[in-house]
Motif scaffolding. Structure first.
Motif, PDB file in Angstrom:
ATOM      1  N   GLN A  30       0.860  -1.209   0.395  1.00 19.38           N
ATOM      2  CA  GLN A  30       0.164  -0.057   0.385  1.00 19.38           C
ATOM      3  C   GLN A  30       0.961   0.894  -0.167  1.00 19.38           C
ATOM      4  OE1 GLN A  30      -2.933   0.409   2.941  1.00 19.38           O
ATOM      5  NE2 GLN A  30      -3.582  -2.391   3.267  1.00 19.38           N
ATOM      6  N   THR A  31      -0.034   2.217  -0.087  1.00 19.33           N
ATOM      7  CA  THR A  31       1.333   4.092  -0.292  1.00 19.33           C
ATOM      8  C   THR A  31       1.217   4.003   0.686  1.00 19.33           C
ATOM      9  OG1 THR A  31       0.269   3.835  -2.546  1.00 19.33           O
ATOM     10  CG2 THR A  31       1.088   6.181  -1.366  1.00 19.33           C
ATOM     11  N   PRO A  60      -1.481  -2.087   6.758  1.00 21.17           N
ATOM     12  CA  PRO A  60      -0.310  -2.861   7.214  1.00 21.17           C
ATOM     13  C   PRO A  60       0.264  -1.949   8.294  1.00 21.17           C
ATOM     14  CG  PRO A  60       0.613  -1.358   5.247  1.00 21.17           C
ATOM     15  CD  PRO A  60      -0.737  -1.559   4.967  1.00 21.17           C
ATOM     16  N   ALA A  61       0.943  -2.855   9.140  1.00 19.77           N
ATOM     17  CA  ALA A  61       1.516  -2.023  10.385  1.00 19.77           C
ATOM     18  C   ALA A  61       2.337  -1.324  10.539  1.00 19.77           C
ATOM     19  CB  ALA A  61       1.491  -3.543  11.805  1.00 19.77           C
ATOM     20  N   ALA A  62       2.912  -0.739  11.150  1.00 17.91           N
ATOM     21  CA  ALA A  62       3.757   0.775  11.017  1.00 17.91           C
ATOM     22  C   ALA A  62       4.256   0.763  12.364  1.00 17.91           C
ATOM     23  CB  ALA A  62       3.657   1.768  10.427  1.00 17.91           C
ATOM     24  N   THR A  63       5.978   0.258  12.669  1.00 19.09           N
ATOM     25  CA  THR A  63       6.247   0.804  14.017  1.00 19.09           C
ATOM     26  C   THR A  63       7.252   1.994  13.382  1.00 19.09           C
ATOM     27  OG1 THR A  63       8.544  -0.646  12.976  1.00 19.09           O
ATOM     28  CG2 THR A  63       6.476  -1.605  14.074  1.00 19.09           C
ATOM     29  N   GLY A  64       7.718   2.140  15.138  1.00 18.82           N
ATOM     30  CA  GLY A  64       9.080   3.104  15.037  1.00 18.82           C
ATOM     31  C   GLY A  64       9.662   2.759  16.874  1.00 18.82           C
ATOM     32  N   ALA A  84       0.663   4.346   6.175  1.00 17.17           N
ATOM     33  CA  ALA A  84      -0.422   3.921   5.479  1.00 17.17           C
ATOM     34  C   ALA A  84      -2.161   4.677   5.642  1.00 17.17           C
ATOM     35  CB  ALA A  84      -1.140   2.415   5.027  1.00 17.17           C
ATOM     36  N   ALA A  85      -2.341   5.233   5.013  1.00 21.70           N
ATOM     37  CA  ALA A  85      -3.440   6.537   5.261  1.00 21.70           C
ATOM     38  C   ALA A  85      -4.635   5.185   5.939  1.00 21.70           C
ATOM     39  CB  ALA A  85      -4.219   6.386   3.963  1.00 21.70           C
ATOM     40  N   LEU A 147      -4.701   5.474  22.784  1.00 18.11           N
ATOM     41  CA  LEU A 147      -4.591   6.502  21.583  1.00 18.11           C
ATOM     42  C   LEU A 147      -4.560   5.863  20.038  1.00 18.11           C
ATOM     43  CD1 LEU A 147      -0.462   5.800  22.938  1.00 18.11           C
ATOM     44  CD2 LEU A 147      -2.122   8.161  23.839  1.00 18.11           C
ATOM     45  N   SER A 148      -4.784   6.825  20.010  1.00 15.95           N
ATOM     46  CA  SER A 148      -5.385   6.781  18.548  1.00 15.95           C
ATOM     47  C   SER A 148      -4.853   7.065  17.215  1.00 15.95           C
ATOM     48  CB  SER A 148      -6.550   5.984  17.651  1.00 15.95           C
ATOM     49  OG  SER A 148      -7.723   7.282  18.546  1.00 15.95           O
ATOM     50  N   ALA A 149      -4.626   7.055  15.687  1.00 11.45           N
ATOM     51  CA  ALA A 149      -4.519   7.698  14.963  1.00 11.45           C
ATOM     52  C   ALA A 149      -4.724   7.210  13.983  1.00 11.45           C
ATOM     53  CB  ALA A 149      -2.480   7.847  14.310  1.00 11.45           C
ATOM     54  N   LYS A 150      -4.988   8.391  12.589  1.00  9.98           N
ATOM     55  CA  LYS A 150      -5.457   8.933  11.250  1.00  9.98           C
ATOM     56  C   LYS A 150      -4.607   9.249  10.489  1.00  9.98           C
ATOM     57  CE  LYS A 150      -9.249   9.036   8.368  1.00  9.98           C
ATOM     58  NZ  LYS A 150     -10.599   9.798   7.940  1.00  9.98           N
ATOM     59  N   VAL A 151      -3.829   8.431   9.876  1.00 13.67           N
ATOM     60  CA  VAL A 151      -2.502   8.635   8.909  1.00 13.67           C
ATOM     61  C   VAL A 151      -3.849   9.323   7.752  1.00 13.67           C
ATOM     62  CG1 VAL A 151      -1.033   7.957   7.210  1.00 13.67           C
ATOM     63  CG2 VAL A 151      -1.171   7.242   9.677  1.00 13.67           C
ATOM     64  N   GLU A 152      -3.228  10.622   7.204  1.00 13.89           N
ATOM     65  CA  GLU A 152      -4.067  11.070   5.786  1.00 13.89           C
ATOM     66  C   GLU A 152      -3.084  11.322   4.786  1.00 13.89           C
ATOM     67  OE1 GLU A 152      -7.135  11.913   5.759  1.00 13.89           O
ATOM     68  OE2 GLU A 152      -7.258  12.695   8.233  1.00 13.89           O
ATOM     69  N   PRO A 153      -3.504  10.813   3.815  1.00 16.13           N
ATOM     70  CA  PRO A 153      -2.283  11.098   2.417  1.00 16.13           C
ATOM     71  C   PRO A 153      -2.335  11.714   2.387  1.00 16.13           C
ATOM     72  CG  PRO A 153      -4.918   9.406   1.810  1.00 16.13           C
ATOM     73  CD  PRO A 153      -4.946  10.338   3.286  1.00 16.13           C
ATOM     74  N   ASN A 154      -2.809  13.259   3.284  1.00 16.96           N
ATOM     75  CA  ASN A 154      -1.634  14.467   2.841  1.00 16.96           C
ATOM     76  C   ASN A 154      -1.722  15.228   3.872  1.00 16.96           C
ATOM     77  OD1 ASN A 154      -3.335  15.107  -0.289  1.00 16.96           O
ATOM     78  ND2 ASN A 154      -5.161  15.296   0.452  1.00 16.96           N
ATOM     79  N   GLY A 155      -1.265  14.370   5.171  1.00 12.48           N
ATOM     80  CA  GLY A 155      -0.468  14.772   5.821  1.00 12.48           C
ATOM     81  C   GLY A 155      -0.707  15.863   6.917  1.00 12.48           C
ATOM     82  N   PRO A 156      -0.371  16.875   7.861  1.00 17.63           N
ATOM     83  CA  PRO A 156       1.035  16.016   8.603  1.00 17.63           C
ATOM     84  C   PRO A 156       1.444  15.026   8.729  1.00 17.63           C
ATOM     85  CG  PRO A 156       0.069  17.835   9.875  1.00 17.63           C
ATOM     86  CD  PRO A 156      -0.940  17.643   8.769  1.00 17.63           C
ATOM     87  N   ASN A 157       0.416  14.340   9.093  1.00 16.19           N
ATOM     88  CA  ASN A 157       0.886  13.188  10.188  1.00 16.19           C
ATOM     89  C   ASN A 157       1.849  13.214  10.995  1.00 16.19           C
ATOM     90  OD1 ASN A 157      -1.540  12.004   8.484  1.00 16.19           O
ATOM     91  ND2 ASN A 157       0.682  11.701   6.626  1.00 16.19           N
TER      92      ASN A 157
END
Length: 165
Positions: A30-31, A60-64, A84-85, A147-157
């Motif tokens: 995914q992008t 997919p999951a993302a980590t840091g 991913a968004a 805790l939750s987050a929404k990743v958006e294609p147009n940021g700023p994320n």
């Protein structure tokens, strides 16, 4: 291999399995969008914590991992590429060097799904900076994390998250 290195390797393998990644193929990826943030706990930066963006949708999951200032950059496929968004539950895991807990791989799971996290959390407890107590277990459980987050294609994320005791 030190215990810390073994636990970190176990966490990476766990998250790779969650995201369904293996090999170098880009087919089906995914992008992803640059995603970063900062964690604070008890009034200061939370250093050395693993951050997992556990998918609520079909991404997919993302980590840091946080640096000394509590800052993190997320990775999904390649170092620092982002997330991913979509909507995510945010899990925070921090190794407690005083913990005597040993963990083993739990085996099968569905790629793209995130289990409760309590097995991983047993190996990743946290000591509160500058005092007794620890990072509450709820931050390591997908069903309980506030805790939750929404990743958006147009940021700023960019997600700055304050954890409460």
């Amino acid at each position: 291999m030190t215990r810390s290195a073994a636990l970190c390797l176990m966490a990476v393998v766990f998250v790779m399995g969650l995201s369904g990644c293996g090999g170098k193929s880009t087919a089906g990826r995914q992008t992803v969008y640059k995603t970063k943030g900062k964690l604070t706990f008890a009034g200061g930066p939370l250093a050395g914590a693993s951050v997992v963006f556990a998918p609520k949708d079909k991404q997919p999951a993302a980590t840091g991992r946080t640096n000394d200032a509590g800052e993190f950059v997320l990775t999904t496929y390649d170092g620092g590429d982002g997330a991913a968004a979509g909507n995510f539950a945010v899990l925070i895991l921090k190794e407690d060097s005083s913990s005597q807990t040993e963990t083993t791989s739990s085996g099968g799971h569905n790629p793209g799904s995130v289990p409760d996290g309590s097995k991983m959390h047993a190996a990743f407890q946290s000591k509160k900076n500058g005092g007794g107590g620890g990072l509450p277990a709820k931050y390591g459980k997908a069903a309980e994390t506030p805790l939750s987050a929404k990743v958006e294609p147009n940021g700023p994320n960019e997600f700055n998250l304050e954890l409460s005791p």
